[in-house]
Design an enzyme around this catalytic site. Structure first.
Site, PDB file in Angstrom:
ATOM      1  N   CYS A  91       0.834  -1.203   0.000  1.00 53.45           N
ATOM      2  CA  CYS A  91       0.000   0.000   0.000  1.00 53.45           C
ATOM      3  C   CYS A  91       0.871   1.255   0.000  1.00 53.45           C
ATOM      4  O   CYS A  91       1.557   1.512  -0.971  1.00 53.45           O
ATOM      5  CB  CYS A  91      -0.977  -0.057   1.169  1.00 53.45           C
ATOM      6  SG  CYS A  91      -2.328   1.100   0.965  1.00 53.45           S
TER       7      CYS A  91
ATOM      8  N   HIS B 202      -3.649  -5.351   0.674  1.00 53.08           N
ATOM      9  CA  HIS B 202      -3.132  -5.747   1.992  1.00 53.08           C
ATOM     10  C   HIS B 202      -3.144  -7.268   2.164  1.00 53.08           C
ATOM     11  O   HIS B 202      -4.157  -7.836   2.550  1.00 53.08           O
ATOM     12  CB  HIS B 202      -3.971  -5.096   3.098  1.00 53.08           C
ATOM     13  CG  HIS B 202      -3.738  -3.636   3.217  1.00 53.08           C
ATOM     14  ND1 HIS B 202      -2.720  -3.096   3.966  1.00 53.08           N
ATOM     15  CD2 HIS B 202      -4.383  -2.585   2.654  1.00 53.08           C
ATOM     16  CE1 HIS B 202      -2.739  -1.787   3.874  1.00 53.08           C
ATOM     17  NE2 HIS B 202      -3.742  -1.443   3.077  1.00 53.08           N
TER      18      HIS B 202
ATOM     19  N   GLU C  71      -1.717  -8.876   4.441  1.00 52.92           N
ATOM     20  CA  GLU C  71      -1.573  -9.226   5.864  1.00 52.92           C
ATOM     21  C   GLU C  71      -2.916  -9.388   6.574  1.00 52.92           C
ATOM     22  O   GLU C  71      -2.960  -9.936   7.675  1.00 52.92           O
ATOM     23  CB  GLU C  71      -0.702  -8.189   6.582  1.00 52.92           C
ATOM     24  CG  GLU C  71      -1.327  -6.800   6.772  1.00 52.92           C
ATOM     25  CD  GLU C  71      -1.177  -5.865   5.562  1.00 52.92           C
ATOM     26  OE1 GLU C  71      -1.091  -6.371   4.421  1.00 52.92           O
ATOM     27  OE2 GLU C  71      -1.178  -4.642   5.760  1.00 52.92           O
TER      28      GLU C  71
END
Ligand code: XMP
Length: 529
Positions: free
Chosen positions: A77, A171, A173
């Site tokens: 990002c 993202h 994660e």
């Protein structure tokens, strides 16, 4: 080790978690860290997301030396935008934030039969991912090419033509990106070539050796235990490392759960063999709490009194050590103070933005025992809560304790909304005991992050037999939460609530009414005070 540079995204710590779940050790550092100051040589670097725009005047930027280390770099990002900014591409503001699911089409080099980039190896031609960004790339930096795109983000994933530098707009994660962890695995395992050797077994061995080195052959350590997971695991680890040269101290502040100090004694001292002293300071605490209603005042009194009691005990042990020394004992001085600090507290304190605003003063985070001459030893400071739990299991700490809900330092004092007295504590202890007993019986304990009873200072009318009663009200609270920053109230099966309510009103003198708290955090908090 993977170095994660934190640019302030709320997800930064999740990147660290995902690496560790892949058995690769990762550490988070503020993005402003100078590479020359970082005490280890990373095998790869991940740049996190951020609330900033790269062109903002106050936008944080990484030390450009990271690009000369010769190690792979992945920007997530803002991290992607940071790489773009550094290499001379363009980032532009978007009219609206893109927030939600997206499908990334993986680009094949040289047409539909070509190969995919190592970052996406084996992840298919399309990946469902989670997006959360305002800005996005509008022009590639020189020597970069596209490796993935979505309908709205043509540069959703990019890579350098010859160096192992990558950027992704989404993202990986967060759990909303179902194969995100695999992607992180491609980066840390395949591209950075980290070995997947970070396990709790390894950690125990290394940490015990480290503790022995720090303490030397004679040094002694004291530490407070509360009956909670962190202090118990830390105490047991110290015991494994230095045996009786570690002294655990439990302060009974008069606002603990029912039979808490007895249970801690049985478990820690009798079953686990830890050298433990329990100090009954309940008179002193309750005396100071008398008539106090203000929550912050309650916290302060308990926090400060705790420090005094603990210091007195430390001084007493110090005296004993002197006497023993005169008698020719081999044991050394008390030099160290054990603290069960966890990684999230460390992250909070190293954040480049400074710690977030104080909503409640949590007395066990920072501040505690500041002026003591003892040096701190913090064996859990690299671990997340669930890693501490795994460690506890390996150290043979009983499962119910390892899975225990958190319990606040100021204890029942912040769950008695009016003034704290022995009688009020007793009422709340009984209600709390029944509540948790029924939750365990219904096998719901592990589905709930935290459950407790609150004693309200109001009285309501009821009827018992044919007599009117005018008694206090218990509020029940149960929440589910990842990190306690946000929390949802828990939906109980109605029959469980019915049983709990009926038992509390029947068995606890002074209570004729039970209510259930259906507020989430925010806007409420987990505790009522
Ligand atoms: P709140 O009420 O802030 O609670 O939403 C979030 C988590 O923190 C715990 N808590 C405390 N823990 N000392 C502590 O050790 C405190 O003063 C304190 N206040 C709240 C709370 O139990 C929940 O897990």
């Amino acid at each position: 080790t993977i170095l994660i540079l934190d640019f302030g995204s709320q997800y930064s710590h999740l990147i660290t978690r995902r690496c560790r779940e892949l058995n690769v050790y990762a550490e988070l550092m503020p993005c402003t860290a100078k590479i020359s100051d970082i005490p280890f040589k990373p095998k790869g670097i991940i740049l996190s997301g951020s609330p900033y725009s790269v062109y903002d005047d106050e936008a944080p930027h990484a030390d450009p030396a990271i690009y000369d280390l010769g190690v792979p770099i992945l920007g997530i990002c803002y991290g992607l935008q940071e790489i773009t900014w550094n290499f001379g591409g363009k980032v532009s503001k978007h009219d609206h934030r893109e927030y939600g699911f997206a499908n990334v089409q993986i680009t094949r080099a040289g047409g539909s039969n070509g190969s995919v980039d190592a970052l996406f190896d084996g992840l298919g031609d399309e990946m469902k991912v989670w997006m959360s960004h305002g800005d996005q790339l509008s022009e590639l930096p020189p020597h970069f090419h596209i490796i993935g795109a979505t309908k709205t983000a043509p540069y959703a994933a990019i890579a350098h033509d010859s160096k192992p530098f990558y950027g992704i707009q989404f993202h990986p994660e967060v759990t909303h990106s179902p194969r995100g962890k695999e992607l992180i695995g491609r980066f840390v395992l395949n591209i950075c070539q980290c070995n997947a050797t970070w396990t709790m077994e390894e950690f125990i061995g290394k940490e015990i050796t480290r503790i022995r080195e720090i303490c030397g052959p004679k040094g002694r350590v004291i530490g407070a235990v509360s009956g909670g997971v962190d202090s118990t695991v830390a105490a047991k680890l110290m015991h494994e490392a230095i045996g009786d040269r570690f002294h655990a101290i439990m302060v009974d502040n008069g606002v603990l759960r029912m039979n808490e100090s007895k249970q801690v004694h049985e478990m820690l001292s009798r079953d686990l063999g830890v050298n433990l002293t329990i100090i009954d300071a309940s008179e002193r605490f309750l005396g100071l709490l008398a008539g106090v209603e203000d929550p912050e005042q309650k916290r302060k009194i308990i926090g400060n009194t705790f420090i005094h009691v603990f210091e007195e005990q430390a001084a007493r042990l110090e005296k004993e050590a002197e006497v023993e020394e005169e008698k020719g004992s081999e044991k050394g001085k008390v030099e160290w103070l054990l603290q069960g600090t966890l990684y999230p507290d460390v992250i909070e304190s190293i954040s480049f933005k400074g710690p977030s605003a104080t909503i409640k003063t949590h007395h066990n985070v920072g501040g505690l025992l500041k002026d003591m001459k003892l040096k701190l030893i913090e064996p859990l400071r690299e671990l997340f809560k669930d890693e501490v739990r795994a460690l506890g299991r390996l150290l043979s700490i009983p499962a119910p304790l390892v899975q225990r809900h958190p319990f606040p330092g100021p204890g029942l004092a912040i769950r008695i909304l009016g003034p704290v007295t022995r009688e009020q504590v007793k009422i709340l202890q009984q209600a709390d005991q029944i509540y948790l007993e029924e939750i365990r019986k219904a096998e719901l304990y592990d589905n709930i992050s935290q459950a407790f009873a609150v004693l309200l200072p109001v009285r309501a009318v009821g009827v018992m037999g044919d007599k009117r009663t005018y008694e206090q009200v218990i509020a029940l609270r149960a929440v589910q939460s990842e990190d306690f920053m946000t929390a949802d109230w828990y939906v109980f099966p109605p029959e469980v609530l019915r049983r709990i309510s009926s038992r509390i009103t029947n068995e606890v003198d002074g209570i004729n009414r039970v209510t259930y708290d259906i507020s989430s955090k925010p806007p409420a908090t987990v505790e009522w005070l």
